[in-house]
Design a protein around this motif. Structure first.
Motif, PDB file in Angstrom:
ATOM      1  N   LEU A  76     -16.977   1.983 -21.721  1.00 33.68           N
ATOM      2  CA  LEU A  76     -16.789   1.444 -23.144  1.00 33.68           C
ATOM      3  C   LEU A  76     -17.469   0.073 -23.644  1.00 33.68           C
ATOM      4  O   LEU A  76     -17.988  -0.242 -24.542  1.00 33.68           O
ATOM      5  N   ALA A  77     -17.473  -0.696 -22.244  1.00 39.99           N
ATOM      6  CA  ALA A  77     -18.179  -2.112 -22.700  1.00 39.99           C
ATOM      7  C   ALA A  77     -19.588  -1.866 -22.460  1.00 39.99           C
ATOM      8  O   ALA A  77     -20.426  -2.611 -23.327  1.00 39.99           O
ATOM      9  N   GLN A  78     -20.251  -0.941 -21.913  1.00 40.12           N
ATOM     10  CA  GLN A  78     -21.690  -0.787 -21.844  1.00 40.12           C
ATOM     11  C   GLN A  78     -22.004  -0.493 -23.336  1.00 40.12           C
ATOM     12  O   GLN A  78     -23.167  -0.766 -23.819  1.00 40.12           O
ATOM     13  N   TRP A  79     -21.328   0.660 -24.006  1.00 45.45           N
ATOM     14  CA  TRP A  79     -21.553   1.079 -25.224  1.00 45.45           C
ATOM     15  C   TRP A  79     -21.105   0.137 -26.390  1.00 45.45           C
ATOM     16  O   TRP A  79     -21.647   0.321 -27.595  1.00 45.45           O
ATOM     17  N   SER A  80     -20.624  -1.077 -26.091  1.00 44.89           N
ATOM     18  CA  SER A  80     -20.090  -1.876 -27.206  1.00 44.89           C
ATOM     19  C   SER A  80     -20.765  -3.291 -27.046  1.00 44.89           C
ATOM     20  O   SER A  80     -20.445  -4.334 -27.675  1.00 44.89           O
ATOM     21  N   ASN A  81     -21.853  -3.238 -26.033  1.00 47.66           N
ATOM     22  CA  ASN A  81     -22.505  -4.411 -25.921  1.00 47.66           C
ATOM     23  C   ASN A  81     -23.962  -4.275 -25.791  1.00 47.66           C
ATOM     24  O   ASN A  81     -24.818  -4.736 -25.162  1.00 47.66           O
ATOM     25  N   GLN A  82     -24.506  -3.265 -26.893  1.00 46.98           N
ATOM     26  CA  GLN A  82     -25.931  -3.034 -27.055  1.00 46.98           C
ATOM     27  C   GLN A  82     -26.228  -2.827 -28.118  1.00 46.98           C
ATOM     28  O   GLN A  82     -26.199  -1.995 -28.899  1.00 46.98           O
ATOM     29  N   GLY A  83     -27.182  -3.782 -28.659  1.00 44.52           N
ATOM     30  CA  GLY A  83     -27.606  -3.885 -30.009  1.00 44.52           C
ATOM     31  C   GLY A  83     -28.925  -3.146 -30.148  1.00 44.52           C
ATOM     32  O   GLY A  83     -29.749  -2.694 -29.273  1.00 44.52           O
ATOM     33  N   ALA A  89     -19.900  10.874 -17.226  1.00 41.13           N
ATOM     34  CA  ALA A  89     -19.397  10.199 -16.233  1.00 41.13           C
ATOM     35  C   ALA A  89     -20.281  10.361 -14.866  1.00 41.13           C
ATOM     36  O   ALA A  89     -21.128  11.434 -14.683  1.00 41.13           O
ATOM     37  N   PRO A  90     -20.136   9.439 -13.893  1.00 45.37           N
ATOM     38  CA  PRO A  90     -19.362   8.080 -13.804  1.00 45.37           C
ATOM     39  C   PRO A  90     -20.200   6.933 -14.427  1.00 45.37           C
ATOM     40  O   PRO A  90     -19.382   5.857 -14.686  1.00 45.37           O
ATOM     41  N   PHE A  91     -21.498   7.248 -14.789  1.00 48.88           N
ATOM     42  CA  PHE A  91     -22.301   5.951 -15.323  1.00 48.88           C
ATOM     43  C   PHE A  91     -22.310   5.712 -16.901  1.00 48.88           C
ATOM     44  O   PHE A  91     -22.814   4.653 -17.127  1.00 48.88           O
ATOM     45  N   GLY A  92     -21.751   6.462 -17.563  1.00 46.78           N
ATOM     46  CA  GLY A  92     -21.815   6.368 -19.135  1.00 46.78           C
ATOM     47  C   GLY A  92     -23.183   6.669 -19.596  1.00 46.78           C
ATOM     48  O   GLY A  92     -23.362   6.095 -20.764  1.00 46.78           O
ATOM     49  N   HIS A  93     -24.137   7.606 -19.012  1.00 50.18           N
ATOM     50  CA  HIS A  93     -25.336   7.778 -19.473  1.00 50.18           C
ATOM     51  C   HIS A  93     -25.396   8.571 -21.031  1.00 50.18           C
ATOM     52  O   HIS A  93     -24.106   9.615 -20.938  1.00 50.18           O
ATOM     53  N   ALA A  94     -26.099   8.606 -21.977  1.00 48.38           N
ATOM     54  CA  ALA A  94     -26.231   9.641 -23.021  1.00 48.38           C
ATOM     55  C   ALA A  94     -26.487  11.018 -22.164  1.00 48.38           C
ATOM     56  O   ALA A  94     -27.410  11.078 -21.453  1.00 48.38           O
ATOM     57  N   SER A  95     -25.886  12.011 -22.865  1.00 49.89           N
ATOM     58  CA  SER A  95     -26.152  13.151 -22.397  1.00 49.89           C
ATOM     59  C   SER A  95     -27.659  14.002 -22.983  1.00 49.89           C
ATOM     60  O   SER A  95     -27.948  13.348 -23.919  1.00 49.89           O
TER      61      SER A  95
END
Length: 605
Positions: free
Chosen positions: A126-133, A334-340
């Motif tokens: 969630l932090a990865q996707w909430s910290n990328q402009g 998961a587990p790395f949060g990559h876009a599918s």
């Protein structure tokens, strides 16, 4: 009290309709000068309007906007209380209403959050996707590229980047005045010859304004593609509402947005539902204006997530789930949060299908796998195809523009050419592409490269290939036909008999340049900086590759280093070949291509 305010506003509006000549703005007459009746009326008009406006603003501020009902009048020139308002004021009111957006119902927010992240998502993802402009690089050499600081959202950034390059490279004269309703058609009307267009690599001279317009045009095109060309949803957060004022621009707006996001996080569907606001647009011009105004919001650390949400809502959550083969899995892996791949395909072609082959693959029993349905503007190549894990279809391999999102096991980057002619095909190449498309349409192996005898019979009838009976029997003896064997048999046929042999060996030979952009910010070794003890620069990487594609019509030309041309001259051999995983991706598009570059190897991770 309200009646008195309405009377004041009505009086002010009646006075505003008087056709008296304009006068310099003053709240009081000059000392020693007698005030004329017309001047007095104009001064009174201004004071009444200011007073009425101030009272209404105070009354609005004392109400809760989330609880106050929205009253819409059938007369566009009449306000909620029956007071006539000007067309300009009505337009401004409508714009404010759209800009503020609507909250999602809790059940929709829950479905959206679960679809994207699943039920057991970690705080790290969630932090990865909430910290990328969605921001351009400040490095002069890579200023045309979007910079990535966090892992995970690269699939979103790389796809947007590919569309941005489309506008920067092939629409350079149009970025200042292109119609946002359909810029592609505007170029066609202007007579742009795609097959002969060559862009410039002078990226450092692209102005910030042009980059911003290219970015917004890309976002509009992607979102309307997700909405079947009919509508687009733009998402934002209401935490910005008290920090972004109309007329606030530039660095001040960015500072306000940054301040608004201090301590802000989304850790659950409930958190998302409380702050997410969405607006729907059926006009591309209106969506363009909105996104231009709110571009700093998408440049903020929430930008990548907000754009993904916008795309999903533009497609519609039910349609997204219907596109997928397994709707139970989260779109962020998961587990790395990559876009599918489903996210990437949604942004590329408007549908969240999970596969990269053309069309559908029938598995029997009423079951099928969904691939790419139609031709696309931007293509896709993947390292996984070179490892025989999948088969990318011709729609993604041969897009309208020579730009491809490149996938590896864990990252997405972008490959592009400046010259559209790299995709031009001669007669034999066109014939090959047609045959391969027909073959792939019968391939039910999931990209394994073989078809049944029945499917093979359909292919040779559709493509008008005439094999001698003994050759046909030989190909069908095993009960299935492998593409490589089928292709070799075609090469051995005379062209007049339906084969693809080129007796000169020169057709199909190509030499061209490709550029590879990796948006992830990595340390770039600077000799001078290191000598002075400074920290290495963190920036994206842009690499230029020289590509040579040998002719492929006979085995002899496949293996030749020096190939005679049709005029009898001998072409100079290409520079010494270098290898990196990116080369394997390129060879899925141009078989047996060799590549060379200067400096570090291009990285796709």
């Amino acid at each position: 009290m309200a009646d008195r305010e309405d009377e004041e506003l009505q009086m002010a509006l009646r006075m505003s309709l008087q056709s008296s000549p304009p006068e310099a703005k003053r709240s009081k007459p000059r000392e020693g000068a007698e005030e004329s009746p017309e001047a007095r009326n104009r001064r009174l008009q201004r004071e009444l309007m200011a007073s009425a406006a101030e009272k209404r603003i105070r009354a609005t501020e004392n109400k809760s906007p989330s609880l106050s009902p929205k009253v819409e009048s059938p007369n566009k020139n009449v306000g909620p209380s029956g007071v006539p308002v000007s067309i300009t004021e009505a337009r401004r009111t409508a714009e404010r209403k759209v800009r503020s957006g609507e909250a999602l119902p809790p059940e929709v927010a829950n479905e959206l959050f679960s679809m994207v992240f699943g039920s057991g998502v970690s705080k790290g993802i969630l932090a990865q996707w909430s910290n990328q402009g969605i921001r351009f690089s400040s490095d002069p050499d890579t200023c045309m590229g979007l910079v990535q600081h966090e892992g995970g959202p690269c699939g979103v950034l790389a796809t947007i980047q590919a569309f941005v390059l489309k506008y920067l490279l092939f629409f350079p004269q149009e970025l200042g005045h292109v119609s946002p309703n359909n810029p592609s058609q505007t170029l066609v009307k202007r007579g742009l010859a795609r097959s002969s267009y060559a862009a410039t690599d002078n990226f450092a001279h692209i102005t910030d304004e042009r980059k911003s317009r290219a970015l917004v045009l890309s976002m509009v095109e992607i979102l309307f593609s997700c909405g079947n060309g009919k509508s687009a949803v733009v998402s934002s957060l209401d935490v910005f509402s008290d920090h972004i004022k109309d007329g606030c621009e530039g660095d001040l707006k960015n500072e306000m947005i940054t301040k608004a996001l201090e301590g802000f996080s989304i850790e659950s569907a409930s958190d998302l539902q409380k702050v997410l606001r969405v607006s729907t647009y059926t006009s591309q011009a209106a969506a363009f204006d909105r996104l231009m105004t709110d571009l700093p919001v998408f440049e903020s650390r929430m930008g990548a997530m907000l754009f993904l949400i916008s795309a999903l809502l533009s497609r519609g959550l039910e349609s997204v789930q219907a596109d997928r083969d397994d709707p139970s899995l989260p779109l962020v892996t998961a587990p790395f949060g990559h876009a599918s791949q489903e996210i990437v395909n949604l942004l590329l072609c408007g549908q969240a299908v999970p596969n990269v082959f053309d069309g559908r693959m029938d598995l029997g029993g009423g079951m099928s796998l969904k691939g790419i349905a139609n031709g696309v503007e931007i293509g896709f190549l993947t390292l996984l195809e070179s490892l025989n894990f999948c088969k990318v279809g011709q729609y993604l391999k041969c897009p309208k523009w020579p730009i491809w999102v490149v996938g590896s096991e864990s990252h997405y980057t972008v490959l592009f050419a400046l010259d559209t002619s790299v995709q031009d095909e001669n007669e034999l190449e066109s014939r090959e592409a047609k045959i391969r498309r027909a073959f792939d349409a019968q391939d039910q192996s999931g990209g394994g490269g073989f078809i049944s005898v029945e499917g093979f019979q359909l292919v040779i009838r559709e493509t008008n290939i005439h094999f001698p009976p003994e050759k046909l029997d030989n190909l069908c003896n095993a009960g299935f036909i492998v593409w490589s064997e089928f292709w070799q048999a075609l090469l051995e046929l005379d062209k007049n008999s339906g084969g693809l042999k080129d007796p000169t060996g020169s057709l199909g030979k190509k030499q061209f340049d490709l550029f590879h952009f990796n948006g992830i910010a990595k340390s770039v070794v600077n000799t001078n900086a290191m000598a002075e003890g400074e920290i290495p620069l963190q920036r994206p990487r842009l690499c230029k590759l020289s590509v040579s594609v040998p002719p492929k019509w006979t085995q002899e030309e496949f293996l030749a280093d020096v190939v005679p041309s049709s005029s009898g001259e001998v072409n100079q051999p290409a520079p010494p070949a270098q290898h990196a995983p990116l080369v394997d991706c390129i060879r899925t598009r141009w078989p047996r291509a060799t590549c060379s570059w200067v400096g570090d190897d291009p990285s796709i991770v």
